[in-house]
Design a protein around this motif. Structure first.
Motif, PDB file in Angstrom:
ATOM      1  N   UNK A 191       0.629  -1.154  -0.185  1.00  0.00           N
ATOM      2  CA  UNK A 191       0.087  -0.149  -0.244  1.00  0.00           C
ATOM      3  C   UNK A 191       0.846   1.179  -0.161  1.00  0.00           C
ATOM      4  N   UNK A 192       1.926   1.308   0.770  1.00  0.00           N
ATOM      5  CA  UNK A 192       2.819   2.234   0.680  1.00  0.00           C
ATOM      6  C   UNK A 192       3.392   2.505  -0.666  1.00  0.00           C
ATOM      7  N   UNK A 193       3.711   1.611  -1.350  1.00  0.00           N
ATOM      8  CA  UNK A 193       4.338   1.735  -2.736  1.00  0.00           C
ATOM      9  C   UNK A 193       2.833   2.444  -3.598  1.00  0.00           C
ATOM     10  N   UNK A 194       1.876   1.817  -3.229  1.00  0.00           N
ATOM     11  CA  UNK A 194       0.866   2.554  -4.312  1.00  0.00           C
ATOM     12  C   UNK A 194       0.602   4.101  -3.964  1.00  0.00           C
ATOM     13  N   UNK A 195       0.681   4.353  -2.494  1.00  0.00           N
ATOM     14  CA  UNK A 195       0.647   5.805  -2.188  1.00  0.00           C
ATOM     15  C   UNK A 195       1.626   6.660  -2.934  1.00  0.00           C
ATOM     16  N   UNK A 196       2.836   6.030  -3.166  1.00  0.00           N
ATOM     17  CA  UNK A 196       3.903   6.750  -3.855  1.00  0.00           C
ATOM     18  C   UNK A 196       3.508   6.902  -5.161  1.00  0.00           C
ATOM     19  N   UNK A 197       2.721   5.761  -5.805  1.00  0.00           N
ATOM     20  CA  UNK A 197       2.269   5.937  -7.131  1.00  0.00           C
ATOM     21  C   UNK A 197       1.158   7.014  -7.612  1.00  0.00           C
ATOM     22  N   UNK A 198       0.469   7.277  -6.343  1.00  0.00           N
ATOM     23  CA  UNK A 198      -0.487   8.373  -6.119  1.00  0.00           C
ATOM     24  C   UNK A 198       0.063   9.718  -5.716  1.00  0.00           C
ATOM     25  N   UNK A 199       1.340   9.706  -5.736  1.00  0.00           N
ATOM     26  CA  UNK A 199       2.022  11.033  -5.463  1.00  0.00           C
ATOM     27  C   UNK A 199       1.725  11.623  -4.043  1.00  0.00           C
ATOM     28  N   UNK A 200       1.438  10.638  -3.205  1.00  0.00           N
ATOM     29  CA  UNK A 200       1.196  11.111  -1.636  1.00  0.00           C
ATOM     30  C   UNK A 200       2.495  10.306  -0.961  1.00  0.00           C
ATOM     31  N   UNK A 201       3.228  11.124  -1.160  1.00  0.00           N
ATOM     32  CA  UNK A 201       4.747  10.611  -0.466  1.00  0.00           C
ATOM     33  C   UNK A 201       4.596  10.591   1.126  1.00  0.00           C
ATOM     34  N   UNK A 202       4.075  11.780   1.569  1.00  0.00           N
ATOM     35  CA  UNK A 202       3.934  11.976   3.083  1.00  0.00           C
ATOM     36  C   UNK A 202       3.198  10.532   3.486  1.00  0.00           C
ATOM     37  N   UNK A 203       2.022  10.418   3.004  1.00  0.00           N
ATOM     38  CA  UNK A 203       1.290   9.233   3.509  1.00  0.00           C
ATOM     39  C   UNK A 203       1.658   7.988   3.370  1.00  0.00           C
ATOM     40  N   UNK A 204       2.641   7.738   2.458  1.00  0.00           N
ATOM     41  CA  UNK A 204       3.400   6.709   1.961  1.00  0.00           C
ATOM     42  C   UNK A 204       4.280   6.451   3.406  1.00  0.00           C
ATOM     43  N   UNK A 205       5.271   7.499   3.856  1.00  0.00           N
ATOM     44  CA  UNK A 205       6.036   7.409   4.739  1.00  0.00           C
ATOM     45  C   UNK A 205       5.317   7.090   6.118  1.00  0.00           C
ATOM     46  N   UNK A 206       4.244   7.703   6.365  1.00  0.00           N
ATOM     47  CA  UNK A 206       3.637   7.631   7.632  1.00  0.00           C
ATOM     48  C   UNK A 206       2.979   6.151   7.714  1.00  0.00           C
TER      49      UNK A 206
END
Lengths: 102, 208, 655
Positions: free
Chosen positions: B45-60
């Motif tokens: 899911x974190x990778x997916x967040x990255x794909x979605x340009x939500x880097x902060x959320x990915x890290x969180x």
């Protein structure tokens, strides 16, 4: 909108949510039930983020932020209850416990 | 940015693994394996967040979920005793069938909606270009601490409450006084023996 | 007196009340005087009314007496009205006259009953007479139906008079070759009464439908109104009406296929058999057809059916009578057979001839039954002719009267029966030679079986000496009616002498106002020579039958036994009444039982109870399931929440 279509993300979110829901309903081990709850929450998160990108709004991501916060707290408290329950009843089987009755 | 075709490919791979690991969470007999599957899921899911340009959320996601929540799960599992006796009661219960039907219904309903309808809703003005220029964290931070300040404070209070509550629940009582020493007898000797993490409370599982 | 004709009904009714309520306390003498007296008075008043009617010119010989407004509901107007015309008054005379003689006889016959039973008997008997008179005096179909039903009820009461009696076994027939033919037992009175009523009911069902159809077609039930309007009605409707009414007659007059009740009705006291099942009630069907002659004239198809049913029944009954061993049953089958003749008559349109035979039959059949009763009285209720023999020496008066009755029944020349039967045969011949041949064959059998009974019972050597020793002649009160009836049976022929003899046909002329040209025998449809020839043939057949019986049962008494062996299948068939009763039992009784069983078990218990119980069970289980959502079991809660959310989602999506 370049990139992966939003609908795919939403569909994936739906699938993950469903898997989580079925898990909540079917499993007897409380711990695993809690994990499935986390699955569901994550699926919702995914949906929010996808829509955030789609609608060019940060509201989605902010919401996810708070969801994560609440989820973390909930896991902590929930597991604490689980430990206490296990201490009392010597079981972590969802089917055996009916304290909420009545 | 990553070219589109590669994005698609990445999405498919990651999505597949995410779904499989979700299945793993639900289906595994062993709770530890379930937890590890969950970990994999979170990471995807974190990778997916990255794909979605939500880097902060990915890290969180990685830090909080993968790093803390899963760890908590594993700890508690170890405390309760996991790897042991599994009593099989049979897969095919009415409950399973009802849940499967309900799940199927939900999936088909939501899926059909998701796939066909256009997405309405208020559009904001935070386009990827804006994000790229200013940085996600900055934008997010500003928004959090201006528009959503109250929510942030409340979240903090919530965490405090949770912390206190969890501590309280985890307490054990010894000679009329709370104690969190492991190994101390709690309300009764047998309970004490149980709580020392020797992990011999039998966990009954669905036979699956 | 004509205007007070209702008194003839009221008198017997008064007798019912007096004897029924007070009779048991007031002694046999009182009951006898009242019971017999009212019928005698009714006869006298009837004769008086007849004289009054005769004094009127022919065209006016119909008087309608409305007693009061009975039913007035919208279009349905049915007054309590009596009709005094040639036909009804004639029937009144026959019923009350023969009834009076039989009442007189009963005083002696029922002497050994206790006071309560005695009073009850006469009350029932009077009730019957009142009902029968109501039937014949009715002026509309509904009132006739009331009388019809009432006589049926009285029949039930009287047949079952000795309701405590059980079934009687009949000794099997021992054949020459050592084998036996078992005979069906005689039904006990209570069941016989029920059987009579139920079989009648089947016929009455058709009758009621006919009455309904009459009303819906003509809007009225009054005889005159219906007959006046009849020519305008469509032929199909008239045919339906007449057939339905005839169904009632088939039941009441014991024709095929509803004849099965009459033989078993012999379980009742013999005066009952004489009055009801020979002279009066069973003739109600013939009366009804004669009364409705206008309708039957307009529906030739139905009339043909009437004649055919009558003819076939006559032959059937005569055949079965050949092998019966119970004296009363022989007479019962004989009644069925003679009623068949009457229906042949009214079927071919010879209404006066039918009425004539009805009258003479009342005379000689009542006579025969009363004589048989006299025999039974002497032999302590034994009725099997195989135990009789030589009785003429012990009971000369009974023997003589029985002989006269037998001669009349067989149609011996110059007896009343001869003339009436010949009249019918003549009319049948005019209609169709085949019908005439049928009647003639039946006449042969009639003569034969009648004299078979006579020879076996009264002549030859006694077959049961102890029984014979006890036999004695009956008291005067019983033999007097026998004598009177014997005279009537001999001389009654003068009422309807055939035209070829040059004498007037009194009965036809009397009934002409009712029947018009049909009644009169004056029409010469056949040549004089032909008529003499037919007369001669009738006489010859009667004599032949008697001679044959003499040969079989006096001279060469071995022949019947040998024939029985040789024709064993036929013998068994006839002895078992052609298995008619067994057929009814299999189809109706067993079938009815199976149906009731299926309805009770299959339908009621399984299906209907199943639905109700199933519903209850469904509710119980459903309730149990629903409570699962509140039992503190977490997965159930989760399921509940999930399902609720799912429903919400679906709702939103669909919207």
């Amino acid at each position: 909108m370049p990139g992966v279509p939003t609908a795919w993300f939403l569909l994936l979110g739906a699938i993950l949510f469903t898997i989580g829901a079925v898990g909540v309903l079917v499993r007897r081990n409380v711990l695993i039930v809690l994990m499935c709850v986390e699955l569901m929450l994550n699926a919702v998160n995914l949906t929010f983020v996808a829509l955030s990108r789609e609608l060019s709004s940060l509201t989605g991501q902010i919401f996810v932020f708070f969801v994560i916060v609440v989820a973390a707290v909930e896991v902590a408290v929930g597991l604490a209850i689980l430990v206490e329950l296990n201490r009392l009843r010597q079981t972590a089987d969802v089917d055996e416990v009916s304290e909420l009755k009545g | 940015m990553i070219p589109e075709s590669l994005q698609s490919l990445l999405f498919w791979v990651v999505a597949t693994v995410a779904v499989l690991s979700a299945g793993g969470v639900v289906l595994n007999r062993n709770a530890i394996y379930s937890a590890l599957s969950l970990l994999v899921n979170f990471t995807m899911l974190a990778v997916l967040y990255l794909l979605l340009n939500a880097q902060f959320i990915a890290m969180v996601q990685v830090i909080v979920y993968a790093g803390a929540v899963v760890v908590l799960f594993v700890f508690v599992e170890m405390l309760l005793g996991a790897t042991g006796r599994i009593q099989v009661t049979g897969w095919l219960t009415p409950r399973l069938i009802v849940a499967a039907v309900a799940g199927f219904l939900l999936l088909s309903t939501v899926g059909s909606v998701v796939y066909e309808s256009a997405i309405g809703g208020m559009r904001g003005n935070v386009t990827p270009e804006v994000l790229a220029r200013a940085g996600v964290v900055q934008v997010l931070g500003i928004t959090l601490y201006t528009d959503y300040l109250l929510a942030v404070q409340l979240a903090g209070v919530l965490m405090l409450v949770g912390l206190v509550g969890a501590l309280q629940l985890g307490q054990q009582w010894q000679r009329g006084r709370p104690s969190s020493l492991p190994g101390s007898p709690a309300r009764s000797p047998s309970a004490a023996a149980e709580s020392t993490g020797r992990g011999n409370t039998p966990m009954r599982e669905n036979g699956g | 007196m004509l205007h007070a004709i209702w008194v003839v009904i009221a008198l017997p009714l008064a007798g019912v009340l007096l004897n029924g309520l007070l009779g048991r306390h007031l002694g046999r003498a009182f009951v006898s005087i009242v019971g017999v007296g009212v019928v005698g008075a009714a006869f006298a008043l009837g004769a008086w009314s007849m004289a009054d009617l005769a004094a009127l010119p022919e065209a006016q010989r119909t008087l309608t007496l409305t007693l009061w407004d009975w039913i007035t509901i919208g279009n349905l107007q049915v007054p309590l009205a009596l009709r005094a015309d040639a036909l009804s008054l004639w029937m009144v005379l026959v019923v009350s006259g023969v009834g009076f003689l039989i009442h007189l006889y009963s005083v002696g016959y029922m002497q050994h009953e206790d006071a309560r039973m005695f009073a009850r008997f006469f009350a029932y008997l009077n009730l019957f007479v009142a009902s029968m008179l109501l039937l014949v005096l009715a002026d509309n179909y509904l009132l006739l139906y009331v009388g019809w039903e009432l006589v049926g009820a009285c029949s039930y009461l009287l047949i079952g008079f000795w309701f405590h009696k059980r079934d009687e076994e009949q000794a099997p027939v021992a054949l020459l070759d050592g084998t036996q033919v078992a005979l069906p037992p005689n039904l006990n009175p209570a069941d016989a009464g029920k059987k009579a009523f139920i079989v009648n009911r089947i016929g009455d069902f058709g009758f009621a439908l006919g009455v309904f159809l009459i009303w819906s077609t003509f809007g009225t039930l009054n005889f005159s109104a219906v007959f006046d309007a009849a020519p305008q009605a469509p032929a199909a409707v008239l045919t339906a009406i007449t057939l339905l009414l005839f169904m009632g007659a088939v039941g009441k007059s014991a024709q095929l296929p509803l004849s099965v009740w009459l033989p078993d009705a012999m379980a009742g006291p013999t005066p009952v058999s004489a009055l009801i099942h020979a002279a009066t009630m069973v003739t109600a069907g013939v009366y009804m057809v004669a009364r409705s002659h206008v309708l039957y004239d307009l529906a030739p198809g139905s009339a043909l059916v009437v004649a055919l049913v009558g003819g076939i029944t006559a032959l059937y009954a005569a055949a079965v009578a050949l092998v019966q061993v119970d004296l009363k049953r022989i007479l019962a089958y004989s009644t069925i057979s003679q009623l068949g003749y009457m229906f042949v008559a009214v079927g071919v349109g010879a209404y006066a001839a039918g009425l004539f035979h009805l009258t003479t039959h009342a005379f000689f059949k009542a006579l025969l039954f009363l004589a048989a009763g006299s025999v039974m009285h002497a032999l302590h209720e034994v009725i099997d002719i195989r135990r009789m023999g030589g009785l003429r020496r012990k009971m000369p008066l009974t023997w003589l009267t029985f002989l006269i009755g037998a001669l009349a029944l067989a149609g011996f020349p110059l007896t009343a029966g001869f003339f009436s039967k010949d009249e019918i045969l003549l009319k049948a011949f005019v209609f169709s030679p085949w019908l005439w041949a049928l009647g003639l064959a039946t006449a042969l059998l009639t003569a034969f079986y009648t004299f078979r009974a006579l020879f076996v019972a009264f002549t030859g050597q006694p077959r049961d000496w102890p029984l014979y020793e006890k036999a004695h002649e009956s008291p005067a009160i019983m033999t007097l009616p026998l004598a009177v009836l014997a005279i009537l049976a001999l001389l009654g022929g003068v009422l309807g002498l055939p035209a070829v003899l040059g004498a007037p046909n009194l009965i036809a002329e009397w009934l002409a106002p009712v029947f018009g040209a049909h009644g009169a025998a004056a029409k010469h449809e056949v040549s004089v020579a032909m008529e003499w020839l037919l007369l001669g043939i009738s006489a010859a057949v009667a004599l032949a039958g008697i001679a044959l019986a003499y040969w079989f049962y006096v001279v060469r008494t071995d022949i019947p036994a040998r024939l029985a062996v040789a024709l064993r299948p036929a013998f068994t068939f006839l002895a078992n009444k052609c298995y008619l009763d067994d057929g009814y039992d299999a189809v109706c009784v067993q079938g009815g039982r199976q149906l009731a069983q299926w309805l009770a078990q299959g339908l009621d218990k399984a299906a209907i109870d199943g639905i109700i119980d199933g519903g209850a069970r469904l509710l119980a289980r459903g309730g149990a399931r629903l409570t699962q959502f509140e039992d503190g079991h977490i997965p159930h809660y989760a399921l509940g929440m999930f399902v609720g959310a799912l429903l919400l989602v679906i709702y939103l999506v669909i919207r």
